[in-house]
Write a protein that holds these residues in place. Structure first.
Motif: not given
Length: 248
Positions: A239-243
């Protein structure tokens, strides 16, 4: 929460929209915790010495910074936002919160003065994300850390919704109401990224991408949350991208 612009005067522009106290300015705790753990691991590396200055740009009500602070002992976390209403709320949760903008006059920090930047659920709201990353790169020291999170256009459920001809979750066509997609809140998203697009965009802005992880979305219906957590194992579906990236 009711849709913030359906019962009152429609916003004249984005500033009016984000100064509305009914507009949500906090993200889910699971995302904040995962992002904070990523940053804690990065700051515990051999190249880190002494207290670090961490800016939470677009801090909203300070929830993310307050969640991250216990995992970052000894470091100074400063919240930054241009919404006066958000800053009033943030100052009840974190010791330092200052007003600043990514565009126009820029942030009130010297070049190379920050060791790390939290940039949580902000880039999807920006008219000019290129200028925003330029400004973040300016204030970060060489090798400084960028921790960016944003909704994933290609989340597992969005792929199915598109096949069914339904507007994807996180995307919006109006600031006045929801049209054609699940959900009840208007949150002002202007841009959405896939994992590949996000990595390419950040790299083109003068950063080296170190890691990409996935996080769950607090708005997923409860029966589907176990599946949403499983999808985090593959960031391209999460759902969420953490970069995590570093300034070159």
């Amino acid at each position: 929460m009711t849709t913030p612009t359906t019962t009152g005067t429609p916003p004249r522009d984005l500033r009016d929209f984000y100064e509305n106290p009914a507009v949500p300015v906090a993200s889910g705790t699971p995302r904040s915790l995962r992002q904070a753990r990523m940053l804690a691991r990065a700051l515990n590396g051999p190249a880190t010495a002494g207290p670090q200055t961490i800016l939470d740009i677009g801090c909203g009500d300070g929830t993310a910074a307050a969640t991250a602070a216990p995992l970052l002992p000894g470091h100074r976390v400063i919240g930054v936002d241009w919404s006066q209403d958000a800053l009033r709320r943030a100052r009840t949760r974190i010791p330092y919160a200052v007003r600043g903008e990514l565009t126009g006059g820029g942030l009130p920090f010297a070049s190379g003065s920050a060791d790390a930047v939290l940039f949580s659920e902000v880039v999807e709201h920006l008219v000019d994300p290129d200028a925003a990353l330029d400004e973040i790169r300016r204030i970060l020291r060489p090798g400084g850390h960028l921790m960016l999170s944003t909704p994933n256009l290609a989340a597992w459920y969005n792929r199915g919704l598109l096949l069914a001809g339904v507007q994807p979750v996180f995307s919006e066509v109006s600031l006045r109401g929801i049209h054609g997609r699940p959900g009840k809140e208007v949150v002002g998203h202007l841009r959405l990224y896939t994992a590949r697009a996000l990595k390419e965009f950040v790299a083109a802005s003068g950063f080296t991408v170190e890691r990409l992880e996935g996080a769950p979305f607090h708005g997923v219906p409860r029966p589907l949350r176990p599946l949403d957590r499983l999808a985090c194992a593959r960031p391209q579906l999460a759902s969420i991208l953490l970069l995590h990236a570093r300034r070159t």
